[in-house]
Design an enzyme around this catalytic site. Structure first.
Site, PDB file in Angstrom:
ATOM      1  N   ARG A   4      -4.348  -9.735   4.647  1.00 16.88           N
ATOM      2  CA  ARG A   4      -4.693  -9.712   3.218  1.00 16.88           C
ATOM      3  C   ARG A   4      -3.418  -9.422   2.435  1.00 16.88           C
ATOM      4  O   ARG A   4      -2.772  -8.392   2.644  1.00 16.88           O
ATOM      5  CB  ARG A   4      -5.759  -8.658   2.965  1.00 16.88           C
ATOM      6  CG  ARG A   4      -6.339  -8.658   1.554  1.00 16.88           C
ATOM      7  CD  ARG A   4      -7.463  -7.636   1.447  1.00 16.88           C
ATOM      8  NE  ARG A   4      -8.103  -7.676   0.142  1.00 16.88           N
ATOM      9  CZ  ARG A   4      -7.715  -6.950  -0.902  1.00 16.88           C
ATOM     10  NH1 ARG A   4      -6.673  -6.128  -0.784  1.00 16.88           N
ATOM     11  NH2 ARG A   4      -8.364  -7.025  -2.055  1.00 16.88           N
TER      12      ARG A   4
ATOM     13  N   LYS B 229       0.811  -1.211   0.000  1.00 15.98           N
ATOM     14  CA  LYS B 229       0.000   0.000   0.000  1.00 15.98           C
ATOM     15  C   LYS B 229       0.852   1.273   0.000  1.00 15.98           C
ATOM     16  O   LYS B 229       2.064   1.247   0.239  1.00 15.98           O
ATOM     17  CB  LYS B 229      -0.965  -0.022   1.179  1.00 15.98           C
ATOM     18  CG  LYS B 229      -2.169  -0.920   0.919  1.00 15.98           C
ATOM     19  CD  LYS B 229      -3.280  -0.691   1.906  1.00 15.98           C
ATOM     20  CE  LYS B 229      -4.565  -1.371   1.438  1.00 15.98           C
ATOM     21  NZ  LYS B 229      -5.651  -1.210   2.416  1.00 15.98           N
TER      22      LYS B 229
END
Length: 290
Positions: A259, A225
């Protein structure tokens, strides 16, 4: 309650179990894989590889999280509903999660065999809670600071971001319980990057124990991210080490579901954390034993 089991599909995960959730995006424009699993056969191969690599959950998405082409509910359903059915036939015991905020899509994938609705936009369509309750599937509560789907934050500000995340997640989890979602199927996700600047995501990671003590299993979606990229000034394809560092810290502080795009590397990090904290035994014991 923080040590409560999590029940999804045929699986029950104990409080000390660290679980990999593999990302499989049926989108042509995902920020990292860039459409590598858009084609159905490629996506099925990715699921096979993820399960073989140690993922207990596969998270299937049909819409890119950020800005991009408009994707209707009909198109999202076309991408994910039949695919869920194929994955269920191929892997009867894997937990199938679908990343959607839409109640109609949630209803269709639950009928097709999904076990978990990953509502990445924090209850934008309240009807998704009712869908989860009606089908007896799990539900992920996320913190997005009230942003609508597929919206990036602009100069987000919080008096205390962790307090804001905590209060919002407690309220949404309680709303899910009130709607009839199984208490042993509710997961909370602070949603790194969603509605947050990098300094906010770093603070959430640093103080994650304030969330893992709330009573619901915590999912973290850290993989490659922007908060990792900005911390290290690296593009998405060079963020693995930073992601794994954040993974190890989050596991140590009590997160239970991770995740990830990089399943094998994530599984190894989590196994090592489990061995260090004493909740998992080494795979082999040879040193000093001859």
């Amino acid at each position: 309650m923080s040590g409560a089991p999590l029940r999804l599909g045929t699986r029950t995960f104990g409080p000390d179990e660290l679980v990999v959730m593999a990302v499989v995006n049926r989108t042509p424009d995902s920020f990292f894989t860039r459409g590598a699993t858009y084609a159905e056969e490629a996506a099925l191969e990715a699921v096979d590889a993820a399960v073989a690599g140690g993922a207990a959950i596969v998270d299937i998405g049909g819409v890119k999280a950020g800005y991009g082409d408009v994707v209707s509910a009909e198109e999202e359903s076309r991408r994910v509903v039949g695919f869920v059915g194929r994955v269920r036939e191929r892997h009867p015991d894997v937990v199938i999660s679908v990343d959607t905020w839409r109640a109609d899509v949630g209803d269709a994938v639950a009928r097709a065999g999904a076990d978990l609705l990953n509502d990445a936009w924090g209850g934008h369509e309240p009807g998704l809670l009712e869908v989860a309750a009606r089908h007896g599937v799990g539900y992920v509560c996320t913190h997005t600071a009230g942003l609508p789907p597929r919206t990036d934050p602009h100069r987000p500000a919080f008096d205390d971001v962790v307090a804001d995340v905590r209060d919002a997640l407690v309220a949404l989890a309680q709303r899910a319980e009130a709607a009839g979602v199984r208490s042993d199927g509710i997961v909370i996700d602070p949603a790194h990057d969603f509605g947050k600047a990098t300094r906010h995501s770093l603070a959430v990671t640093r103080r994650l124990d304030e969330l893992t003590g709330l009573g619901w299993p915590v999912l973290v979606a850290l993989s490659r991210k922007d908060f990792v990229g900005e911390s290290l000034d690296l593009p998405a394809d060079e963020r693995l080490e930073g992601t794994l560092a954040a993974t190890a810290v989050s596991a140590w502080l009590g997160a239970r579901i991770f995740r990830a795009h990089d399943v094998v590397a994530t599984r190894r990090v989590l196994d090592m954390v489990g061995c260090i904290r004493g909740t998992q035994q080494p795979a082999v014991v040879r040193r000093g034993m001859a």
